[in-house]
Design a protein around this motif. Structure first.
Motif, PDB file in Angstrom:
ATOM      1  N   ALA A 188       0.863  -0.815  -0.012  1.00  0.00           N
ATOM      2  CA  ALA A 188      -0.045  -0.120  -0.453  1.00  0.00           C
ATOM      3  C   ALA A 188       0.321   1.475  -0.366  1.00  0.00           C
ATOM      4  N   PHE A 189       2.521   1.124   0.319  1.00  0.00           N
ATOM      5  CA  PHE A 189       3.322   2.586   0.767  1.00  0.00           C
ATOM      6  C   PHE A 189       2.973   3.022  -1.279  1.00  0.00           C
ATOM      7  N   PRO A 239       9.051  -1.089  -1.226  1.00  0.00           N
ATOM      8  CA  PRO A 239       9.039  -2.534  -1.105  1.00  0.00           C
ATOM      9  C   PRO A 239      10.411  -2.814  -2.174  1.00  0.00           C
ATOM     10  N   ALA A 240      10.478  -2.680  -3.576  1.00  0.00           N
ATOM     11  CA  ALA A 240      11.093  -3.819  -4.018  1.00  0.00           C
ATOM     12  C   ALA A 240      12.841  -3.596  -3.449  1.00  0.00           C
ATOM     13  N   VAL A 241      13.157  -2.687  -3.385  1.00  0.00           N
ATOM     14  CA  VAL A 241      14.065  -2.144  -2.268  1.00  0.00           C
ATOM     15  C   VAL A 241      14.367  -2.734  -0.797  1.00  0.00           C
ATOM     16  N   MET A 242      13.359  -3.155  -0.268  1.00  0.00           N
ATOM     17  CA  MET A 242      13.367  -3.356   0.468  1.00  0.00           C
ATOM     18  C   MET A 242      13.156  -5.776   1.184  1.00  0.00           C
ATOM     19  N   ARG A 292       4.243  -9.051  -2.856  1.00  0.00           N
ATOM     20  CA  ARG A 292       3.433  -7.518  -2.049  1.00  0.00           C
ATOM     21  C   ARG A 292       4.357  -6.423  -2.602  1.00  0.00           C
ATOM     22  N   THR A 293       5.707  -6.930  -3.300  1.00  0.00           N
ATOM     23  CA  THR A 293       6.478  -6.342  -3.942  1.00  0.00           C
ATOM     24  C   THR A 293       5.954  -5.679  -4.959  1.00  0.00           C
ATOM     25  N   GLY A 294       5.603  -7.044  -5.251  1.00  0.00           N
ATOM     26  CA  GLY A 294       4.959  -6.912  -7.333  1.00  0.00           C
ATOM     27  C   GLY A 294       3.754  -5.901  -6.905  1.00  0.00           C
ATOM     28  N   ILE A 295       3.006  -5.449  -6.305  1.00  0.00           N
ATOM     29  CA  ILE A 295       1.568  -5.246  -6.323  1.00  0.00           C
ATOM     30  C   ILE A 295       1.982  -3.758  -6.330  1.00  0.00           C
ATOM     31  N   GLY A 332       2.473   1.758  -9.220  1.00  0.00           N
ATOM     32  CA  GLY A 332       3.043   2.816  -9.694  1.00  0.00           C
ATOM     33  C   GLY A 332       3.226   2.347 -11.077  1.00  0.00           C
ATOM     34  N   ILE A 333       3.519   1.348 -11.385  1.00  0.00           N
ATOM     35  CA  ILE A 333       3.415   1.696 -13.132  1.00  0.00           C
ATOM     36  C   ILE A 333       2.346   2.122 -13.882  1.00  0.00           C
ATOM     37  N   ILE A 334       1.468   1.436 -13.342  1.00  0.00           N
ATOM     38  CA  ILE A 334       0.068   1.840 -13.714  1.00  0.00           C
ATOM     39  C   ILE A 334      -0.228   3.390 -13.731  1.00  0.00           C
ATOM     40  N   ALA A 335       0.074   3.538 -12.615  1.00  0.00           N
ATOM     41  CA  ALA A 335      -0.025   5.684 -12.403  1.00  0.00           C
ATOM     42  C   ALA A 335       1.210   6.409 -13.413  1.00  0.00           C
TER      43      ALA A 335
END
Length: 272
Positions: free
Chosen positions: A53-54, A174-177, A199-202, A207-210
């Motif tokens: 949700a970040f 999340p990807a970095v985490m 969760r990282t992928g979501i 972001g990609i969609i935004a």
């Protein structure tokens, strides 16, 4: 039989909706100063579980900052000043969490001779030359990009770019985490934990969609590719100089990604 299935389906949907809401509130409580009820289940949620949700947290942050910027522009405030007012409100809403991380990483990563000294500098609450200069440059670049957007495409375009930057900047974390180990066993990042791949992928997908929705397909694709490259490069620097990621590293990456998105949005505007 059909009624029981419908009841189970409703119960399943209600449970997942409640969990998603708690995750979102947990992310809001961690990443902003926006109030979350003290008795909310969000406070009991693990931050790594709420990492998906970040990027959604960037939506209210961008909306609030963009509203201040657009209002200032409508009142005849110069574009650069309007942009700075929007950025100031963004920092107020988040408690300057990510800006603080940027300053600390710059001071530590380039101010110490070895890993232990760098980490010690990053724990110091005082700001040094690298951090101060980095904040000035980062804020200046963001403000200049927003002012250019206001002048070339209007306050609405700048507002959308600000929302996109806020969402993608947080969506990269999340990807970095997930992919980079912790530089120390204690601290904010270690406490947050490592989100799983789903969760990282979501978070990344949001972001990609935004980006294309808010910036347009051309600028959105370019911004997404460059933002991923910048985040990966800073993660490499953190591993090289610090041995992994910390809360300050995550803040620095968020700010770097925001700057990248705003630069791409501003570059896509045809010169007047």
């Amino acid at each position: 039989m059909t009624g029981k299935r419908q009841d189970r389906a409703r119960a399943f949907a209600s449970s997942h909706l409640g969990t998603a809401t708690a995750d979102l509130l947990c992310a809001i409580a961690f990443l902003t100063r926006l109030p979350v009820p003290a008795g909310s289940a969000a406070h009991a949620r693990p931050l790594s579980g709420a990492a998906w949700a970040f990027p959604l947290v960037g939506l209210p942050v961008g909306l609030a900052a963009g509203a201040a910027m657009a209002l200032a522009d409508a009142l005849g405030v110069p574009a650069l000043a309007a942009a700075l007012l929007g950025l100031a409100l963004s920092a107020f809403v988040t408690g300057a969490l990510h800006e603080d991380g940027l300053a600390d990483m710059l001071d530590g990563a380039w101010g110490g001779m070895d890993r232990a000294r760098r980490l010690a500098i990053m724990r110091d609450s005082r700001i040094g030359g690298y951090g101060a200069l980095g904040l000035v440059i980062a804020t200046g670049i963001k403000a200049a990009c927003l002012a250019h957007l206001i002048g070339g495409a209007g306050a609405e375009a700048a507002w959308l770019a600000l929302i996109a930057a806020a969402m993608v900047g947080r969506g990269a974390l999340p990807a970095v985490m997930h992919g980079l180990g912790h530089a120390r066993e204690t601290g904010l990042a270690a406490m947050a934990g490592r989100p799983d791949a789903r969760r990282t992928g979501i978070a990344a997908a949001i972001g990609i969609i935004a980006l294309p929705l808010l910036l347009g397909p051309g600028a959105g694709v370019v911004a997404g590719l460059l933002a991923a490259l910048v985040a990966a490069k800073l993660a490499f620097v953190a591993r090289w100089k610090l041995g992994g990621q910390t809360g300050d590293v995550l803040g620095a990456i968020e700010q770097a990604v925001e700057i990248t998105v705003l630069l791409c949005a501003a570059a896509a505007i045809d010169p007047v």
